[in-house]
Design a protein around this motif. Structure first.
Motif, PDB file in Angstrom:
ATOM      1  N   LEU A 196      32.814 134.510  53.390  1.00 37.94           N
ATOM      2  CA  LEU A 196      33.585 134.952  52.224  1.00 37.94           C
ATOM      3  C   LEU A 196      33.017 134.320  50.954  1.00 37.94           C
ATOM      4  N   GLN A 241      41.825 131.573  50.513  1.00 40.47           N
ATOM      5  CA  GLN A 241      40.641 131.956  49.750  1.00 40.47           C
ATOM      6  C   GLN A 241      40.224 130.845  48.783  1.00 40.47           C
ATOM      7  N   PHE A 245      34.710 142.261  51.254  1.00 43.70           N
ATOM      8  CA  PHE A 245      34.333 141.287  52.281  1.00 43.70           C
ATOM      9  C   PHE A 245      34.719 141.819  53.656  1.00 43.70           C
TER      10      PHE A 245
END
Length: 493
Positions: A368, A396, A457
């Motif tokens: 990612l 994230q 992604f």
């Protein structure tokens, strides 16, 4: 009333089982990668405080200590989780001993804990549940000793453990409430008529005070988080409660914990322990009423497993029954490892996600960060000094904080959980803004101008985790200064 002394503790074989668990967890600790929560704890550990929006401070502190001593890697971080798991195995065996279980039953209790899915799952990675489980087991051990001996001094041990546990997770009040209700119903109520109880409560309050003060001075954000989680997941939690109670320890352990409940409820010499048996259904009612997660009640099931090991050993006389018991433990170990430990290739992980989605949340974070870095490099070089990297959730943001620097990414910002306090972007950062979103939503994009998706992604091996098909969106600028936008970007769940 004088109770018979407990049997000698089978310390050598129990320790050998715990060390075997440590060896297995250590060997597997570096596979897959960090869990999203672990990435969050790493950043929280760099911002040590007496509290956070969604939790007390103990787990981030332990994460900081573990990575400082053993290295900033998944294996280094997880040393403290491995130690907590091994201690849990030992404490379960000690609980079996408190119920008068002989040496072989104590060994069986340690084995049952060592192969239980929930124990291995929480021992594999750092989570608040990892240390909460150990705390619950210690509280149950001290409560059982209090009931067995009538010695009020055990309230001090209970208060000490509870106070420390409250600096990790507030759920520890649930087993205490269940045990208190059970004692009020069944007795022995004389254990509640002691100045030691007041001393224990005072000690617990003293140890828990720093975080409670932090929460009070920050308008109790943890209650907001808990309310949002209950509202979102409460119905599903209630529907799945009973099935997951059977699955998350192991279906093969069900006969043992049923035998434990019946033993505590029916055996005359263990009449003092009947509140321990009653506490489990009381806890189930509390969890169901509040919409809590099924694993909130699992620690008391481990206590019933410990109680059921002696009747299980008594039943397993003869080669045929012993073989059947050994086969059940072996199947438990195999299934628990498959569902809770990183033993499968990533291409096969999707098969276990319906039972344990946490497996998938350990896969894909470096990739990612690399995908985000490729998108970041699309920003003209002369604009990057005022650009902002904004992540939609703490997983994230944690991944970009951990892996972003090696790709030349700046410090990420996020409005999710405590990331909102670490801090907001300065108003001098006028754009562009690179958004990382689980899915495109006006919740974020409405605060920025001219947003265009520049990348998507895809998780390695198409693992179906929360970041599958994450949108990487490039916006030209925020619609207002960050100080004005930030309250609208804050998320508590």
């Amino acid at each position: 009333m004088t109770r018979p002394p407990v049997p000698a503790f089978a310390i050598v074989p129990v320790a050998a089982i715990a060390l075997t668990v440590a060896a297995v967890l250590t060997a597997l600790s570096g596979r897959y990668g960090y869990h999203r929560d672990e990435l969050y704890f790493l950043v929280a550990g760099d911002h040590l405080a007496w509290g956070y929006v969604d939790q007390p401070p103990l787990t981030p502190l332990l994460a900081r200590i573990s990575t400082t001593i053993f290295g900033d890697t998944p294996a280094g971080l997880r040393v403290v989780a491995t130690l907590a798991c091994c201690l849990t195995v030992v404490v379960v065996a000690l609980i079996a001993r408190e119920f008068g279980s002989e040496r072989r039953a104590q060994i069986l209790a340690a084995l049952a804990a060592a192969v239980a899915g929930f124990v291995l799952g929480t021992g594999h990675m750092v989570s608040t549940a990892t240390f909460d489980l150990l705390a619950w087991m210690l509280i149950c051990l001290f409560a059982i000793r209090l009931l067995r001996t009538g010695d009020g001094r055990w309230w001090i041990a209970l208060g000490l453990t509870t106070g420390i546990a409250l600096e990790n997770k507030y759920l520890v009040v649930l087993p205490l409430a269940a045990l208190l209700i059970a004692v009020l119903i069944l007795g022995p109520r004389n254990v509640l008529k002691s100045w030691w109880l007041i001393a224990g409560v005072a000690l617990a309050c003293l140890l828990a005070a720093p975080n409670l003060i932090w929460q009070a001075t920050h308008d109790w954000p943890q209650l907001t988080v808990a309310g949002g989680i209950s509202e979102d997941d409460g119905t599903e939690n209630r529907i799945m409660f009973a099935p997951l109670q059977l699955l998350q320890l192991s279906p093969f352990l069900v006969p043992i914990w049923i035998a434990g409940f019946l033993r505590l409820w029916r055996t005359p010499t263990l009449r003092w322990a009947r509140p321990i048996a009653l506490a489990y259904p009381i806890l189930c009612v509390i969890v169901l009423a509040t919409g809590g997660k099924s694993y909130y009640a699992l620690p008391l099931l481990l206590v019933l497993v410990a109680a059921g090991c002696q009747p299980t050993i008594d039943w397993a006389r003869g080669a045929r029954r012993t073989t059947l018991l050994a086969a059940g433990l072996a199947l438990t170990a195999i299934t628990s490892a498959i569902f809770t430990l990183p033993v499968l290739p990533t291409s096969a992980v999707n098969a276990v996600l319906p039972i344990n989605p946490e497996q998938g949340e350990q896969i894909g974070w470096p990739e990612l960060a690399q995908t985000v870095a490729t998108a970041w490099n699309q920003i003209p070089a002369d604009q990057r000094a005022t650009a902002v990297l904004f992540a939609g959730n703490y997983g994230q943001a944690g991944a970009l904080a951990r892996y972003g620097p090696q790709h030349g990414l700046p410090t990420p910002y996020s409005g999710h959980m405590s990331f909102a306090d670490w801090p907001a972007p300065p108003d001098t950062q006028t754009g562009p803004v690179l958004l990382v979103e689980q899915e495109r939503t006006p919740r974020y994009e409405s605060h920025f101008t001219t947003c265009t998706q520049v990348a998507t992604f895809t998780t390695p091996a198409e693992v179906d985790n929360e970041e599958t098909n994450t949108a990487i969106v490039l916006c030209t600028a925020p619609t207002k200064p960050w100080s004005a936008l930030w309250p609208a970007l804050r998320r508590y769940y």
